[in-house]
Design a protein around this motif. Structure first.
Motif, mmCIF file in Angstrom:
data_model
loop_
_atom_site.group_PDB
_atom_site.id
_atom_site.type_symbol
_atom_site.label_atom_id
_atom_site.label_comp_id
_atom_site.label_asym_id
_atom_site.label_seq_id
_atom_site.Cartn_x
_atom_site.Cartn_y
_atom_site.Cartn_z
ATOM 1 N N GLN A 172 1.100 4.052 -2.964
ATOM 2 C CA GLN A 172 0.890 5.478 -2.696
ATOM 3 C C GLN A 172 2.009 6.306 -3.313
ATOM 4 O O GLN A 172 1.766 7.350 -3.933
ATOM 5 C CB GLN A 172 0.836 5.714 -1.182
ATOM 6 C CG GLN A 172 -0.458 5.319 -0.504
ATOM 7 C CD GLN A 172 -1.505 6.426 -0.567
ATOM 8 O OE1 GLN A 172 -1.394 7.371 -1.346
ATOM 9 N NE2 GLN A 172 -2.536 6.303 0.256
ATOM 10 N N GLY A 224 1.748 6.122 -7.093
ATOM 11 C CA GLY A 224 0.513 6.634 -7.647
ATOM 12 C C GLY A 224 -0.180 5.647 -8.550
ATOM 13 O O GLY A 224 -0.962 6.020 -9.423
ATOM 14 N N LEU A 279 0.825 -1.200 0.000
ATOM 15 C CA LEU A 279 0.000 0.000 0.000
ATOM 16 C C LEU A 279 0.862 1.253 0.000
ATOM 17 O O LEU A 279 0.588 2.219 -0.728
ATOM 18 C CB LEU A 279 -0.925 0.005 1.220
ATOM 19 C CG LEU A 279 -2.243 -0.754 1.079
ATOM 20 C CD1 LEU A 279 -2.911 -0.899 2.443
ATOM 21 C CD2 LEU A 279 -3.175 -0.052 0.108
ATOM 22 N N CYS A 280 1.926 1.239 0.807
ATOM 23 C CA CYS A 280 2.823 2.395 0.855
ATOM 24 C C CYS A 280 3.504 2.610 -0.500
ATOM 25 O O CYS A 280 3.618 3.745 -0.985
ATOM 26 C CB CYS A 280 3.877 2.203 1.939
ATOM 27 S SG CYS A 280 3.236 2.239 3.640
ATOM 28 N N PHE A 302 -0.131 9.356 4.153
ATOM 29 C CA PHE A 302 0.228 9.966 2.869
ATOM 30 C C PHE A 302 -0.684 11.154 2.496
ATOM 31 O O PHE A 302 -0.447 11.828 1.498
ATOM 32 C CB PHE A 302 0.189 8.916 1.756
ATOM 33 C CG PHE A 302 1.347 7.968 1.793
ATOM 34 C CD1 PHE A 302 2.552 8.277 1.181
ATOM 35 C CD2 PHE A 302 1.243 6.760 2.472
ATOM 36 C CE1 PHE A 302 3.627 7.404 1.222
ATOM 37 C CE2 PHE A 302 2.311 5.868 2.524
ATOM 38 C CZ PHE A 302 3.506 6.196 1.907
ATOM 39 N N ARG A 339 -3.615 11.254 1.319
ATOM 40 C CA ARG A 339 -4.430 11.095 0.114
ATOM 41 C C ARG A 339 -4.971 9.674 0.090
ATOM 42 O O ARG A 339 -4.427 8.777 0.750
ATOM 43 C CB ARG A 339 -3.622 11.378 -1.156
ATOM 44 C CG ARG A 339 -2.423 10.471 -1.385
ATOM 45 C CD ARG A 339 -1.770 10.746 -2.728
ATOM 46 N NE ARG A 339 -0.576 9.960 -2.920
ATOM 47 C CZ ARG A 339 0.658 10.373 -2.643
ATOM 48 N NH1 ARG A 339 0.834 11.595 -2.145
ATOM 49 N NH2 ARG A 339 1.700 9.588 -2.857
ATOM 50 N N ARG A 340 -6.018 9.504 -0.666
ATOM 51 C CA ARG A 340 -6.646 8.195 -0.729
ATOM 52 C C ARG A 340 -5.873 7.290 -1.685
ATOM 53 O O ARG A 340 -5.471 7.703 -2.774
ATOM 54 C CB ARG A 340 -8.095 8.327 -1.189
ATOM 55 C CG ARG A 340 -8.960 9.130 -0.230
ATOM 56 C CD ARG A 340 -10.408 9.137 -0.665
ATOM 57 N NE ARG A 340 -10.991 7.807 -0.601
ATOM 58 C CZ ARG A 340 -12.275 7.543 -0.848
ATOM 59 N NH1 ARG A 340 -13.088 8.520 -1.191
ATOM 60 N NH2 ARG A 340 -12.736 6.314 -0.768
ATOM 61 N N ALA A 341 -5.687 6.062 -1.245
ATOM 62 C CA ALA A 341 -5.006 5.088 -2.098
ATOM 63 C C ALA A 341 -5.857 4.758 -3.308
ATOM 64 O O ALA A 341 -7.088 4.728 -3.235
ATOM 65 C CB ALA A 341 -4.711 3.815 -1.308
ATOM 66 N N ARG A 342 -5.191 4.521 -4.434
ATOM 67 C CA ARG A 342 -5.882 4.060 -5.628
ATOM 68 C C ARG A 342 -5.953 2.536 -5.574
ATOM 69 O O ARG A 342 -4.931 1.858 -5.512
ATOM 70 C CB ARG A 342 -5.143 4.519 -6.881
ATOM 71 C CG ARG A 342 -5.084 6.029 -7.065
ATOM 72 C CD ARG A 342 -4.283 6.378 -8.311
ATOM 73 N NE ARG A 342 -4.894 5.789 -9.511
ATOM 74 C CZ ARG A 342 -4.278 5.720 -10.693
ATOM 75 N NH1 ARG A 342 -3.019 6.156 -10.817
ATOM 76 N NH2 ARG A 342 -4.889 5.197 -11.736
ATOM 77 N N THR A 401 -2.856 4.177 6.009
ATOM 78 C CA THR A 401 -1.917 4.635 4.982
ATOM 79 C C THR A 401 -2.425 5.904 4.310
ATOM 80 O O THR A 401 -1.635 6.791 3.965
ATOM 81 C CB THR A 401 -1.676 3.541 3.926
ATOM 82 O OG1 THR A 401 -2.910 3.153 3.329
ATOM 83 C CG2 THR A 401 -1.002 2.321 4.548
ATOM 84 N N ASN A 402 -3.735 6.021 4.150
ATOM 85 C CA ASN A 402 -4.289 7.267 3.609
ATOM 86 C C ASN A 402 -3.949 8.446 4.521
ATOM 87 O O ASN A 402 -3.618 9.548 4.055
ATOM 88 C CB ASN A 402 -5.807 7.158 3.464
ATOM 89 C CG ASN A 402 -6.236 6.240 2.330
ATOM 90 O OD1 ASN A 402 -5.416 5.835 1.509
ATOM 91 N ND2 ASN A 402 -7.509 5.899 2.292
#
Length: 339
Positions: free
Chosen positions: A194, A197, A190-191, A264, A266-269, A260-261
Motif C-alpha cells: 500500500q 503503491g 499488504l501494508c 489506507f 484505498r484499494r490494494a493493488r 488494510t484497504n
C-alpha cells in the motif's frame, strides 16, 4: 507476621531474539521482571551457530542461582517454501544444540523450554478443521515435517533429562517488526505494498482462512507458559505440552485485504498469477483444547493489530526505508506465504 517473598524468576535465554517473535518475547520477559538475554546467532554458518549457542547455554546453566533456567527457542529460518535440504540443516543444528545443552546440565538444573512450532505447517494436510491438539498432524511440505522432527527431538530430550517443554504450534503471527526480507507476513506485506503503491502477488483464493495471532499476545502467552510449565507438569504428569497458540478466530484473505484497504483508504493493488502455492490449503482454522487457561487473557482486536502494524511500517517507510531500521532491506517478494 513473616512475609514470604516471591521466588526470583529464572534467567531466560531467547534464541532468535532478532526476529519478530523473539523480540516481543524478550520485551515481555523484561516486563515480567525476569533476567533475560537474547543471543545473536550466525545462522548462515551452522558450525559457528552451534559454537555460539553452546557457549550461551553453558553460561546460562552456570548462572542459575537455584538451578532453574528457561530457554525460549523463537528461531526459525525456514518458511513453507524452503527447500528440504536447508530445513535438514536447521533440524540437525537443533539436535546438536540439545546435545550440547544436555552435556551442560548440572545435577540440580531444571530446564523449562519453549519451542516455536507451526500450526499451519503441522496441520496443513489434516482432516476436518478446526484443528485441535488432538488432530493428527499431516504436514504437506518439508517445512511442516521439519517442525515435527524438532518437536520429537525436544520431547526425547525432556524424557532423558526431566526437563519440561511447551511445543507451541503457532498460527499466523503478525505485528510490528515483521522481517520484510522474507516472503511471508501477509499483513505486513499488504501494508508495505500500500505504501509503495506496487502490486502484491496473491497465490491463493480470497476465501482462504487463517488464524491471525498478534505477536504481542503470543509473547505474553509464552512468558506465562514458561512460568507455569513446572507446575503444569506436576499436575498433569507430563513433561511436554503440545499447545496451539492462536487467536481462535478464522479470518479470510478477503477480510485481511479489506482491513488494510480501510486503514489506507484505498484499494490494494493485487496481482493474481493464477497458480496455487504448494503447501497452502484453504481452511486452517484451529481451536485449542489443551491448557485453556493459558489463553485466557484480553486479546488485541485484529483491526487494532493491523493498525499498529501499518503505523510501524509507515514510520520506517517515511524515514526512507521499506523495512524497520533494525531489519535487513527487503528483497523482491515473489510469493506470499500465509501459513
Amino acid at each position: 507476621m513473616t512475609s514470604v517473598l516471591p521466588a526470583a524468576k529464572p534467567p531466560t535465554l531467547v534464541v532468535g531474539g532478532g526476529g519478530l517473535l523473539g523480540r516481543h518475547v524478550h520485551s515481555a520477559l523484561e516486563r515480567s521482571g525476569a533476567p533475560v538475554h537474547s543471543v545473536n546467532v550466525p545462522w548462515h554458518d551452522p558450525v559457528a551457530s552451534r559454537d555460539v549457542l553452546r557457549s550461551e547455554l553453558t553460561t546460562l546453566v552456570a548462572s542459575a542461582p537455584d538451578g532453574r533456567v528457561n530457554v525460549a527457542w523463537c528461531a526459525g529460518a525456514g518458511i513453507v517454501a524452503t527447500p528440504a535440504a536447508e530445513l535438514e540443516t536447521e533440524v540437525a543444528l537443533f539436535r546438536e544444540v540439545l546435545t550440547d545443552l544436555r552435556a551442560a546440565l548440572r545435577p540440580d538444573t531444571r530446564v523449562a523450554f519453549f519451542f516455536a512450532s507451526s500450526a499451519g505447517g503441522v496441520y496443513a494436510g489434516s482432516a476436518d478443521p478446526p484443528f485441535t491438539e488432538l488432530s493428527e498432524p499431516r504436514p504437506l511440505v518439508a517445512y511442516g515435517k521439519a517442525k515435527l522432527e524438532m518437536e520429537e527431538a525436544l520431547t526425547a530430550f525432556c524424557a532423558e533429562t526431566g526437563s519440561v517443554a511447551l511445543l507451541g504450534r503457532i498460527t499466523n503471527l503478525y505485528g510490528p517488526g515483521q522481517r520484510l526480507s522474507k516472503p511471508q507476513g501477509l499483513v505486513s506485506q499488504l501494508c508495505l505494498a500500500q505504501l509503495r503503491g506496487t502490486p502484491l502477488p496473491v497465490w491463493v483464493s480470497f476465501d482462504t482462512i487463517r488464524d491471525y495471532l498478534y505477536v504481542g499476545d503470543c509473547a505474553e502467552m509464552i512468558v506465562d507458559a514458561l512460568d507455569g510449565l513446572p507446575e503444569h507438569a506436576r499436575r498433569t504428569g507430563s513433561n511436554v505440552v503440545v499447545k496451539i497458540l492462536a487467536a481462535g478466530t478464522g479470518v479470510t484473505l478477503s477480510a485481511v485485504i479489506g482491513e488494510t484497504n480501510r486503514i489506507f483508504r484505498r484499494r490494494a493493488r493485487l496481482r493474481i498469477p493464477g497458480a496455487g502455492a504448494p503447501g497452502q490449503v484453504r481452511d486452517l482454522r484451529v481451536r485449542s483444547v489443551v491448557w485453556p487457561e493459558l489463553g485466557h487473557r484480553p486479546q488485541t482486536p485484529f483491526s487494532v493489530g493491523v493498525r499498529r502494524t501499518a503505523d510501524d511500517i509507515a514510520r520506517t517507510y517515511a524515514a526512507g526505508t521499506s523495512a524497520p531500521s533494525h531489519q535487513h532491506q527487503p528483497t523482491q517478494v515473489s510469493e506470499i506465504s500465509i501459513r
